[in-house]
Design a protein around this motif. Structure first.
Motif, PDB file in Angstrom:
ATOM      1  N   ASN A   1      -8.194  -1.834   0.492  1.00  0.00           N
ATOM      2  CA  ASN A   1      -7.801  -2.396  -0.812  1.00  0.00           C
ATOM      3  C   ASN A   1      -8.916  -2.353  -1.843  1.00  0.00           C
ATOM      4  O   ASN A   1      -8.687  -2.001  -3.009  1.00  0.00           O
TER       5      ASN A   1
ATOM      6  N   LYS B   1       0.079   3.261  -2.970  1.00  0.00           N
ATOM      7  CA  LYS B   1      -1.250   3.839  -3.179  1.00  0.00           C
ATOM      8  C   LYS B   1      -1.262   5.356  -3.348  1.00  0.00           C
ATOM      9  O   LYS B   1      -2.118   5.882  -4.095  1.00  0.00           O
TER      10      LYS B   1
ATOM     11  N   SER C   1      -6.137   2.416   4.348  1.00  0.00           N
ATOM     12  CA  SER C   1      -5.523   1.522   3.365  1.00  0.00           C
ATOM     13  C   SER C   1      -6.490   0.435   2.909  1.00  0.00           C
ATOM     14  O   SER C   1      -6.189  -0.765   2.968  1.00  0.00           O
TER      15      SER C   1
ATOM     16  N   SER D   1       0.799  -1.223   0.000  1.00  0.00           N
ATOM     17  CA  SER D   1       0.000   0.000   0.000  1.00  0.00           C
ATOM     18  C   SER D   1       0.832   1.274   0.000  1.00  0.00           C
ATOM     19  O   SER D   1       0.277   2.366  -0.150  1.00  0.00           O
TER      20      SER D   1
ATOM     21  N   LEU E   1      -2.568  -2.374  -5.320  1.00  0.00           N
ATOM     22  CA  LEU E   1      -2.142  -2.989  -4.066  1.00  0.00           C
ATOM     23  C   LEU E   1      -0.627  -3.051  -3.955  1.00  0.00           C
ATOM     24  O   LEU E   1      -0.090  -3.696  -3.050  1.00  0.00           O
TER      25      LEU E   1
END
Length: 642
Positions: free
Chosen positions: A392, A340, A390, A337, A428
């Protein structure tokens, strides 16, 4: 008479092929590369290093006696070759059935080093003896010993006792004590095997042999050895810390790119801040030898940069002696993550905002069912919370709506050079990167949106002080992130540390960051920044074995927090640049949910998801409250499942 004639003939035959002794050859050597920290302290030396030429008469008697006792006990009485020593060596070798002892004198060794090749043939031994006799007739014993001690190889690229003393003990050869003199003399037998930095136990054992030889030769007494052993031992010296050598290796590999292969001795000035380097090394080592042991994490790496991309600290592993592989610059690992923010930045550029709602619900794409770290689903939530916690499923929906190509483009703009895959798992963090690479990308978040190329070399000089390379200006000064989008993203990353997965990394000042954990706990990351520094921490195993539930918000976040606390000691708290830009307001409610027409390639830019009735009533009410109050942050509460 005929024996004398035969000997004379042999001597004449080999003397005919002797080199020109009127021109003493300079020993060929690799150019020395000396790497310095930002404050001018030496980090590491490479190549063949020659210290100050020291007259044998100025060296401590113990050093002279240690060398003579072990290498040539009759040095001061023979005429260049030692017949007694030759006979003794021949007898010992005969008894052993192999060559275990040599009969070369110091003068013969000097002759070989000055004039001859290392070939071990009868012809070379005869020439060596002839040249040794010539040296003895031409020069004094002190001159011969001086030449020998200043040219002999003593390991770690050092030639001469002064260079070796500086490298191993951080002092000139004129200041070595009895223990250090024995260690230096012990290196003459096998410099690599008896190195005090890489093999301290063997070095100590060999030093004991030297000390015994000194007693046998009458130079010291057993009481001298007792006194020596009662004194505090000479600390094992590492070049400014074990972790520094990862940094120095990385720098030395770049030299050719700056000045080419052909160069003489050079000095490389770098950006390393030794205070930060020590802090990074200390904090990582404490974790790897403590909590990480039970957690099954054997390796780690830390990098720290200034907002301009200058690398201030870099630790590439738990022990350089055990492994020279640099996990900060060479290891390609899945960032999880921690990748991200790049996905969410692309979403902001595509028109979303931190308040855009994204659905946290089960998702299935061609048989792939990605799950969240925490069980259950929260339903629609703003991008801010999706990044902070976080989530997903939310990240995949954001990427699906934004498109892969825009994300890959953002990654390239931020300095990610490793390949970024073209599938939804990128959300991811499945595309591998190096720690330094990802830290460089985060630097753009900390400096107002300018992409940088992490750098360490500021200047390269030759032995005469002439500048061969000088870094000028600041690389990557062109902004690559819109100020409004940057401010929005940074506020989201601050939320990660305020109430999200990065809470354990919270500092006493404004900071932002992101956790990262790859599948099966194989990698754990924390990447973060303040107005002063950007830092990244990675923990994992070289063999890719899973750790025991180590997440980025656990051990890596705590290493990051402790290191950044040390790094900011004495610095005033400052705001992260660029937060003064007001966040964009969405033109209408938008829910990023499943789109049956969206694929893993580029998709249409996001737009309103549908009429207001498509958004849950609770979120409509909270949106209304937000618009009325003008608050940038609204607390959202969701049921455990939808």
């Amino acid at each position: 008479m005929w024996v004398c004639v035969a000997v004379a003939a042999v001597v004449a035959w080999y003397a005919y092929d002797l080199p020109d002794v009127s021109q003493v050859a300079q020993a060929e050597r690799r150019p020395a590369v000396t790497v310095l920290a930002a404050d001018g302290a030496t980090i590491q030396r490479y190549g063949d290093i020659h210290g100050t030429t020291v007259n044998a008469a100025d060296l401590p008697p113990n050093l002279i006696h240690a060398v003579v006792a072990t290498e040539d006990r009759r040095f001061f009485s023979h005429f260049g070759i030692d017949p007694i020593g030759l006979l003794r060596a021949a007898f010992v070798n005969f008894q052993a059935g192999r060559v275990v002892q040599g009969g070369s004198t110091i003068t013969q060794q000097l002759a070989k080093n000055l004039f001859l090749t290392p070939d071990r043939t009868m012809g070379r031994k005869v020439q060596e003896a002839i040249l040794a006799i010539w040296l003895e007739r031409t020069y004094s014993k002190n001159q011969i010993l001086t030449a020998y001690l200043n040219r002999v190889y003593l390991g770690a690229g050092t030639y001469g006792v002064d260079a070796a003393s500086q490298t191993y003990f951080n002092k000139p050869a004129t200041q070595v004590n009895l223990r250090e003199a024995a260690i230096l003399a012990g290196l003459l037998k096998a410099p690599s095997r008896y190195s005090p930095t890489t093999s301290p136990e063997r070095a100590a054992e060999r030093a004991d042999v030297v000390l015994s030889a000194m007693v046998d030769a009458g130079y010291i007494t057993p009481d001298d050895i007792k006194t020596m052993r009662a004194a505090p031992p000479t600390p094992r010296r590492k070049p400014e810390g074990d972790g520094d050598r990862y940094f120095a290796d990385w720098v030395a590999d770049q030299v050719v790119g700056f000045i080419g292969k052909e160069h003489d001795d050079i000095t490389v000035h770098t950006t390393m801040d030794r205070r930060l380097q020590r802090a990074a090394e200390r904090r990582l080592a404490a974790t790897l030898s403590g909590a990480a042991v039970a957690a099954g994490a054997e390796q780690g790496a830390v990098v720290a940069l200034s907002p301009d991309g200058a690398v201030r600290a870099l630790i590439g592993g738990s022990s350089y002696d055990d492994s020279q592989f640099n996990r900060a610059t060479q290891a390609l690992r899945q960032p999880g993550s921690a990748f991200k923010p790049i996905v969410f930045l692309a979403a902001l550029e595509a028109g979303m905002t931190a308040d855009t709602l994204v659905d946290d619900a089960p998702i299935q794409i061609k048989g792939w069912r990605p799950a969240n770290f925490e069980k259950g689903f929260r339903g629609p939530m703003p991008l801010r919370d999706a990044l902070a916690h976080s989530v997903n499923t939310a990240a995949i929906r954001v990427l699906e709506r934004t498109g892969i190509d825009p994300v890959r483009s953002v990654a390239r703009r931020l300095g990610i050079t490793s390949p970024v895959a073209k599938d939804l798992s990128v959300a991811l963090g499945t595309s591998e990167v190096t720690l330094l690479e990802l830290a460089g990308a985060y630097t753009a978040f900390a400096n107002g949106g300018r992409a940088v190329w992490p750098y360490a070399v500021t200047r390269i000089e030759d032995r005469a002080g002439r500048v061969l390379y000088q870094r000028r200006g600041s690389a990557g000064a062109t902004p690559v992130i819109d100020p409004t989008n940057l401010a929005e993203l940074n506020r989201m990353l601050m939320a990660v540390m305020e109430y999200g997965t990065g809470k354990s990394a919270k500092l006493d000042r404004m900071a932002a960051g992101k956790t990262g954990t790859s599948q099966d706990y194989r990698d754990a990351w924390f990447m973060g920044f303040t107005a002063d520094y950007v830092a990244g921490v990675w923990l994992g195993n070289d063999d890719n074995q899973p750790m025991k539930r180590v997440t980025g918000g656990g051990l890596p976040a705590r290493v990051w927090r402790d290191f950044m606390t040390d790094a900011h000691m004495g610095l005033p708290a400052r705001d992260i640049p660029g937060l003064n830009h007001a966040p964009r307001r969405p033109s209408g409610p938008m829910l990023v949910a499943d789109d049956p027409d969206a694929g893993s390639e580029a998709v249409p830019p996001p737009g309103p998801a549908g009429p207001l009735s498509d958004v849950p009533l609770l979120n409509q009410f909270q949106r209304l409250i937000q618009n009325l109050t003008g608050s940038d942050k609204v607390e959202y509460t969701y049921p455990e499942s939808n």
